[in-house]
Write a protein that holds these residues in place. Sequence first.
Motif, PDB file in Angstrom:
ATOM      1  N   TRP A   1       9.451  -5.982 -20.607  1.00 37.56           N
ATOM      2  CA  TRP A   1       7.588  -6.058 -21.318  1.00 37.56           C
ATOM      3  C   TRP A   1       7.270  -5.082 -20.625  1.00 37.56           C
ATOM      4  O   TRP A   1       5.783  -5.278 -20.491  1.00 37.56           O
ATOM      5  N   VAL A   2       7.271  -5.156 -19.094  1.00 37.45           N
ATOM      6  CA  VAL A   2       5.695  -4.870 -18.370  1.00 37.45           C
ATOM      7  C   VAL A   2       5.540  -3.564 -18.825  1.00 37.45           C
ATOM      8  O   VAL A   2       4.895  -3.548 -17.999  1.00 37.45           O
ATOM      9  N   LEU A   3       6.242  -2.365 -19.573  1.00 34.71           N
ATOM     10  CA  LEU A   3       4.787  -1.249 -19.452  1.00 34.71           C
ATOM     11  C   LEU A   3       4.439  -1.441 -20.905  1.00 34.71           C
ATOM     12  O   LEU A   3       3.735  -1.403 -21.311  1.00 34.71           O
ATOM     13  N   ARG A   4       4.935  -2.647 -21.288  1.00 35.97           N
ATOM     14  CA  ARG A   4       4.449  -2.966 -22.651  1.00 35.97           C
ATOM     15  C   ARG A   4       2.979  -4.348 -22.821  1.00 35.97           C
ATOM     16  O   ARG A   4       3.364  -4.177 -23.778  1.00 35.97           O
ATOM     17  N   ALA A   5       2.982  -4.870 -21.867  1.00 33.64           N
ATOM     18  CA  ALA A   5       2.471  -5.696 -22.021  1.00 33.64           C
ATOM     19  C   ALA A   5       0.749  -5.677 -22.816  1.00 33.64           C
ATOM     20  O   ALA A   5       0.348  -4.616 -22.831  1.00 33.64           O
ATOM     21  N   PRO A   6       0.239  -6.558 -23.876  1.00 35.91           N
ATOM     22  CA  PRO A   6      -0.529  -5.669 -24.746  1.00 35.91           C
ATOM     23  C   PRO A   6      -2.206  -5.761 -24.032  1.00 35.91           C
ATOM     24  O   PRO A   6      -3.329  -5.433 -24.290  1.00 35.91           O
ATOM     25  N   THR A   7      -2.381  -6.454 -22.401  1.00 35.07           N
ATOM     26  CA  THR A   7      -3.628  -5.941 -22.076  1.00 35.07           C
ATOM     27  C   THR A   7      -3.608  -5.859 -20.496  1.00 35.07           C
ATOM     28  O   THR A   7      -2.788  -6.253 -19.986  1.00 35.07           O
ATOM     29  N   LEU A   8      -4.332  -5.380 -19.622  1.00 35.04           N
ATOM     30  CA  LEU A   8      -4.361  -4.731 -18.306  1.00 35.04           C
ATOM     31  C   LEU A   8      -4.084  -6.586 -17.147  1.00 35.04           C
ATOM     32  O   LEU A   8      -3.016  -6.301 -16.716  1.00 35.04           O
ATOM     33  N   ARG A   9      -4.518  -7.700 -17.426  1.00 35.28           N
ATOM     34  CA  ARG A   9      -4.239  -8.957 -17.027  1.00 35.28           C
ATOM     35  C   ARG A   9      -3.211  -9.721 -17.528  1.00 35.28           C
ATOM     36  O   ARG A   9      -2.607  -9.550 -16.622  1.00 35.28           O
TER      37      ARG A   9
ATOM     38  N   LYS B   1      -0.553  -7.300 -18.382  1.00 38.94           N
ATOM     39  CA  LYS B   1       0.542  -6.811 -17.435  1.00 38.94           C
ATOM     40  C   LYS B   1       0.469  -7.232 -15.834  1.00 38.94           C
ATOM     41  O   LYS B   1       1.497  -7.308 -14.789  1.00 38.94           O
ATOM     42  N   LYS B   2      -1.025  -7.124 -15.105  1.00 42.58           N
ATOM     43  CA  LYS B   2      -1.175  -8.074 -13.918  1.00 42.58           C
ATOM     44  C   LYS B   2       0.005  -8.881 -13.500  1.00 42.58           C
ATOM     45  O   LYS B   2       0.445  -9.425 -12.616  1.00 42.58           O
TER      46      LYS B   2
ATOM     47  N   LEU C   1       3.430  -7.915 -13.545  1.00 43.85           N
ATOM     48  CA  LEU C   1       4.013  -7.051 -12.856  1.00 43.85           C
ATOM     49  C   LEU C   1       4.333  -8.560 -11.355  1.00 43.85           C
ATOM     50  O   LEU C   1       5.568  -8.901 -10.748  1.00 43.85           O
TER      51      LEU C   1
ATOM     52  N   TRP D   1       6.854 -10.131 -27.530  1.00 44.22           N
ATOM     53  CA  TRP D   1       6.181 -10.424 -26.454  1.00 44.22           C
ATOM     54  C   TRP D   1       6.264 -11.689 -26.135  1.00 44.22           C
ATOM     55  O   TRP D   1       6.230 -12.495 -25.247  1.00 44.22           O
TER      56      TRP D   1
END
Lengths: 252, 313
Positions: free
Chosen positions: B55-63, B65-66, B69, B118
Amino acid sequence: MTTNEALFNFSLRIADDNLVLAQRLAEWCSRGPILEEDLAITNISLDLLGEAEDFYEYAASLGDEKKSADDLAFLRSEREYFNHLLVEQPNGDFACTMMKQMLYAGYAKHFYEALLNSKDETLGALANKGLKEVKYHFRHSSEWIIRFGKGTEESQLKCNKAIEELWRFTDDLFEMNATDKILMTQGISCSLMEIHPLWKAEISHVLDEAGIAIPEVNNAIKGGINGLHTEHLGQLLCEMQYLQRAHPGAKW
Amino acid sequence: MTEEEKLIRFNSLIEQDEKIEPKDWMPEAYRKTVLRQMTQHAHSEVIGMQPEGNWVLRAPTLRAKKILLAKIQDEGGHGLYLYSAAETLGMDRSTMIQQLHEGKAKYSHIFNYPTLNWADIGAIGWLVDGAAIVNQVSLQRTSYGPYARAMVRICKEESFHQRQGYEIMAHMMEGTKAQREMAQDAMNRWWWPSLMMFGPSDKDSWHTQESMHWKIKRSSNDDLRQKFIDKTVDQAYVIGLTVPDKDLKFNEATSHWEIGAINWDEFWNVVKGNGLCNHKRISHHIQFHNLGKWVREAIMAYAEKNNQLQTSN
């Protein structure tokens, strides 16, 4: 175009570069050649993601419409993205990823250095923050290129293939448009023509040490800063923006 | 010292709750048991990067995703740390990886379940890491020194993950109907497998007795499981999630939540290799390990050339 609009576009361009490259590097998650490198690549991805967020937030603060950093990242299409063509290219093998990283980090390093003198204080401060990180990214990827160039026949071959594949996208890094013209006259941005030779000298030094020749090709492809992209960007955005597009208005 | 004296010293260290260190003498069976457990733990951290990486490439917001990761990076770091700690028992990392690929070494069965929406990322942080913490807190007192110290460090990061996972679930339960459905769906799929992470019931677990005697294991499977259940059921209620167990009830007399029967057939089926993702997890690891071979060879060749240069200078 007003100065404010130009600054908005310019911030987006930097944010887009960072986000698209961060997304590409994140593709390496659980796929690294050794665990240590898996962690290093995702760590660089995380740095770039942080930089992207900073520049999107700055852009969001400049825009007329009430758009958030996330709106700018997740709700624009490929024609509205201003990143350079180099960063959207597929990862390829590990040599290709490191070559792309070296070429881009070398550019970002000189670009941020030039922006330190920007008359726009926020831009200068963000460049200062980014500079510390891309210096390390450049060193990390350069070391890999030298290791590969002097490693085995196979690693050298892969490095040569990588530079042949990616070189055509490097002129695009130094393209300028109306946005740059406006900001340059105000002392907010810098001339990329002045950065070009600095970049070339630095990456040539790395490639020389690795024993890798810069290809003599005349097939430069350009367009990123004007929203003209290769087909790869649309695919990348499609995956990245999936949840925001599938659930409009949802909070996460 | 004679073999007998060595054993007496080892036993007295264990008895006095002292740590066994890499250079200490230890019975071969002890070394094997700790090594098995530590490599299994390390492999679990590394294989666990895959379902979350999904799901790292599809995380819904910048936060988001950070955070994701950074979390996956933590897990990889734990793997690295544990591999190094396990190497003190006399096996190198490449052999451990080979054993994983050959099916001789295991990893936690939990990572053979797929991440389908998610909210699964929330459920993994909250339930899977939540269950892992209960186990790892207990392992901070394990008798093998390097393992115990690794657990102290790892627990600090895991408790962050657990809170971040719970935050995802809480946000989604406050969201749209589709988001609430995703969260409940994730809860339904991850609840029972999380309970199974503590392993079979004490009466059926053949490793437990020996491990408890050597203080490798400090609490029984059932005790740890109960601790997790008591902590987690209340958290589910707070954000409006239903625990998918029609027999779940609170026992006023014992002050514990009592659950229905765990489907151990499902557990063994997944352990034996028939989960939705067993094949994918291992073939993914083998595929990318093999793809990285030329990189590792280049590192060695480059180091060799540098050494030669230094010697000739």
